[in-house]
Design an enzyme around this catalytic site. Structure first.
Site, PDB file in Angstrom:
ATOM      1  N   GLN A  86       3.935   6.226  10.387  1.00  0.00           N
ATOM      2  CA  GLN A  86       4.950   7.248  10.118  1.00  0.00           C
ATOM      3  C   GLN A  86       4.285   8.442   9.441  1.00  0.00           C
ATOM      4  OE1 GLN A  86       8.701   5.146   8.407  1.00  0.00           O
ATOM      5  NE2 GLN A  86       7.006   3.749   8.113  1.00  0.00           N
ATOM      6  N   ASN A  87       3.006   8.283   9.122  1.00  0.00           N
ATOM      7  CA  ASN A  87       2.314   9.326   8.355  1.00  0.00           C
ATOM      8  C   ASN A  87       1.865  10.475   9.252  1.00  0.00           C
ATOM      9  OD1 ASN A  87       2.706   7.582   6.305  1.00  0.00           O
ATOM     10  ND2 ASN A  87       0.596   6.854   6.187  1.00  0.00           N
ATOM     11  N   HIS A 104       5.917  10.471  13.512  1.00  0.00           N
ATOM     12  CA  HIS A 104       6.577  11.627  12.891  1.00  0.00           C
ATOM     13  C   HIS A 104       5.776  12.924  12.975  1.00  0.00           C
ATOM     14  CE1 HIS A 104       9.077   8.585  10.337  1.00  0.00           C
ATOM     15  NE2 HIS A 104       9.487   8.676  11.582  1.00  0.00           N
ATOM     16  N   SER A 172       8.963   2.176   2.740  1.00  0.00           N
ATOM     17  CA  SER A 172      10.214   1.713   2.142  1.00  0.00           C
ATOM     18  C   SER A 172      11.174   1.170   3.207  1.00  0.00           C
ATOM     19  CB  SER A 172      10.870   2.858   1.365  1.00  0.00           C
ATOM     20  OG  SER A 172      11.044   3.965   2.226  1.00  0.00           O
TER      21      SER A 172
HETATM   22  N1  APR Z   1      -0.095   0.808  -1.415  1.00  0.00           N
HETATM   23  C1  APR Z   1       0.899   0.329  -0.607  1.00  0.00           C
HETATM   24  N2  APR Z   1       2.177   0.744  -0.722  1.00  0.00           N
HETATM   25  C2  APR Z   1       2.478   1.663  -1.661  1.00  0.00           C
HETATM   26  C3  APR Z   1       1.498   2.202  -2.529  1.00  0.00           C
HETATM   27  C4  APR Z   1       0.152   1.737  -2.375  1.00  0.00           C
HETATM   28  N3  APR Z   1      -0.846   2.188  -3.139  1.00  0.00           N
HETATM   29  N4  APR Z   1       2.121   3.097  -3.347  1.00  0.00           N
HETATM   30  C5  APR Z   1       3.416   3.123  -2.999  1.00  0.00           C
HETATM   31  N5  APR Z   1       3.631   2.260  -1.982  1.00  0.00           N
HETATM   32  C6  APR Z   1       4.895   1.953  -1.270  1.00  0.00           C
HETATM   33  C7  APR Z   1       6.174   2.160  -2.042  1.00  0.00           C
HETATM   34  O1  APR Z   1       6.467   1.010  -2.843  1.00  0.00           O
HETATM   35  C8  APR Z   1       7.192   2.368  -0.923  1.00  0.00           C
HETATM   36  O2  APR Z   1       7.703   1.126  -0.467  1.00  0.00           O
HETATM   37  O3  APR Z   1       4.986   2.857  -0.178  1.00  0.00           O
HETATM   38  C9  APR Z   1       6.356   3.020   0.181  1.00  0.00           C
HETATM   39  C10 APR Z   1       6.604   4.493   0.359  1.00  0.00           C
HETATM   40  O4  APR Z   1       7.927   4.695   0.806  1.00  0.00           O
HETATM   41  P1  APR Z   1       8.439   6.162   1.213  1.00  0.00           P
HETATM   42  O5  APR Z   1       8.040   7.127   0.157  1.00  0.00           O
HETATM   43  O6  APR Z   1       9.872   6.051   1.546  1.00  0.00           O
HETATM   44  O7  APR Z   1       7.571   6.513   2.520  1.00  0.00           O
HETATM   45  P2  APR Z   1       7.813   6.060   4.018  1.00  0.00           P
HETATM   46  O8  APR Z   1       8.431   4.721   4.103  1.00  0.00           O
HETATM   47  O9  APR Z   1       6.525   6.283   4.734  1.00  0.00           O
HETATM   48  O10 APR Z   1       8.856   7.152   4.504  1.00  0.00           O
HETATM   49  C11 APR Z   1       9.274   7.153   5.844  1.00  0.00           C
HETATM   50  O11 APR Z   1      10.433   9.200   5.553  1.00  0.00           O
HETATM   51  O12 APR Z   1      10.684  11.368   4.729  1.00  0.00           O
HETATM   52  C12 APR Z   1      10.297  10.605   5.789  1.00  0.00           C
HETATM   53  O13 APR Z   1       9.016  11.372   7.555  1.00  0.00           O
HETATM   54  C13 APR Z   1       8.894  10.848   6.251  1.00  0.00           C
HETATM   55  O14 APR Z   1       7.435   9.308   7.418  1.00  0.00           O
HETATM   56  C14 APR Z   1       8.275   9.468   6.281  1.00  0.00           C
HETATM   57  C15 APR Z   1       9.485   8.546   6.332  1.00  0.00           C
END
Ligand code: APR
Length: 228
Positions: A86-87, A104, A172
């Site tokens: 998703q990154n 994304h 998340s």
């Molecule tokens: N290692 C592994 N996981 C981690 C770490 C780490 N060092 N630090 C944080 N996390 C976890 C958090 O606990 C959380 O569950 O990474 C997750 C990040 O969640 P989000 O910030 O919601 O990111 P993501 O799930 O990628 O978001 C999905 O949302 O806004 C949109 O397009 C954007 O691609 C993104 C999508």
């Protein structure tokens, strides 16, 4: 060769100094989604949206893949691996992973405002107002904004349906359709989840490793290389 699908989110790049979205001090706390990550905001305030993604691009250029990205590459010694991310960063590519699906979009690319399948690499470290497509139309960040279709979801689903092993790292699991991909795994598919925080999702049948990517991914990879 057994098939592994890895679904990654912002958490895998956190240890490379890239902010996640929803953790405390995450990107969406400091920059409201409604003012940045949708087409309306681009139309309302191009300057602000372009500036936001240029700021992320400059950070990305200085960042390096971390142990989490690098450990995933080792799996390719013995498995057919597809990363679905998703990154919008390119840290999986720079770590050396070969098959990567970006759901994304990609920060280092721009697309035509009239056709977002027409994609161009961004030259240098920012997208400029003056950058145009082959017809002279402005370029926008190559990002799938909220409310937009996710064209890469179909190829991603096909990969998930073939997976013998499914690894989820650092997401998340709240943004769809990405969060639903685990549901396409066939019965008997072995599932792992690496995240320092338990997500608000049903974890039955999933081996949960409550750690950061750098150490958690290594544990999964060591185990999978031992059994195959
Ligand atoms: N290692 C592994 N996981 C981690 C770490 C780490 N060092 N630090 C944080 N996390 C976890 C958090 O606990 C959380 O569950 O990474 C997750 C990040 O969640 P989000 O910030 O919601 O990111 P993501 O799930 O990628 O978001 C999905 O949302 O806004 C949109 O397009 C954007 O691609 C993104 C999508």
């Amino acid at each position: 060769m057994k098939k592994i699908v890895v679904l990654t989110g912002a958490g895998i790049s956190q240890e490379s100094g890239i902010s996640t979205f929803r953790d405390s001090d995450g990107l969406w706390e400091n920059y409201p989604v409604s003012e940045i990550a949708n087409y309306d905001s681009w139309e309302r305030n191009e300057e602000q949206t372009r500036g936001f993604y240029n700021m992320l691009l400059k950070k990305l250029i200085k960042a390096q893949p971390n142990e989490g990205h690098k450990q995933l590459v080792r799996l390719e010694e013995r498995y057919d691996v597809t990363i679905i991310t998703q990154n919008i960063d390119d840290l999986h590519e720079r770590a050396g992973s070969k098959k990567i699906i970006h759901l994304h979009g990609e920060l280092k690319k721009a697309c035509s405002v009239t056709d977002n399948s027409e994609v161009y690499p961004i030259k240098g470290d920012e997208l400029k107002k003056s950058d145009v497509d082959k017809n002279g139309k402005p370029l926008r960040p190559f990002i799938v904004w909220f409310g937009e279709a996710v064209p890469m979801i179909e190829p991603a689903i096909k990969e998930c349906e073939k997976a013998d092993i499914f690894i989820v790292v650092g997401t998340s699991l709240v943004v769809y359709p990405a969060a639903g991909l685990l549901n396409y795994a066939k019965p008997g598919c072995k599932k792992y989840l690496v995240d320092p925080k338990r997500p608000n999702a049903d974890l039955s049948g999933i081996t949960f490793i409550e750690e950061k990517a750098s150490t958690g991914v290594k544990k999964v990879v060591d185990e999978l290389l031992k059994i195959n």
